[in-house]
Write a protein that holds these residues in place. Structure first.
Motif: not given
Length: 123
Positions: A1-9, A23-28, A75-80, A109-115
């Motif tokens: 399972q992947v965990q997602l954390v948003e930032s920059g707002g 930024t994701a953790s748990g899985r690439t 490589a940074k496990n990050t989406v922008y 259709t997306y099973p994983y979400w950030g906060q």
């Protein structure tokens, strides 16, 4: 399972720019197609943009096309989400999501979400 954390707002004036990160953790995240959604008060969550696993393909909502750019660094496990020419109508909580389909504009259709991260654009 992947965990997602948003930032920059944050708070920005109309016409300004912000860059959101997820930024994701748990899985690439290279295992997933990634999307950004937003939800304004009293409104349904709406699709903003998505990007394929490798980053070769992107897809945007008409409302942000030409102003927002989605990108990823596996490589940074990050989406922008680079957001330019912001307007008050862009004010919302922005969420990133991970899923198996591309392009995917439906939130279910997306099973994983950030906060989520709040973006407020003042006029």
């Amino acid at each position: 399972q992947v965990q997602l954390v948003e930032s920059g707002g944050g708070l920005v004036q109309a016409g300004g720019s912000l860059r959101l990160s997820c930024t994701a953790s748990g899985r690439t995240i290279s295992m997933y197609n990634m999307g950004w959604f937003r939800q304004a008060p009293g409104m349904e969550r709406e699709f903003v943009a998505c990007i394929s696993r490798t980053g070769e393909s992107t897809y945007y909502a008409d409302s942000v096309k030409g102003r927002f750019t989605i990108s990823r660094d596996n490589a940074k496990n990050t989406v922008y989400l680079q957001m330019n020419s912001l307007t008050p109508e862009d004010t919302a909580v922005y969420y990133c999501a991970a899923g198996s389909f591309f392009p995917a504009v439906i939130s279910k259709t997306y099973p994983y979400w950030g906060q989520g991260t709040q973006v407020t654009v003042s006029s």
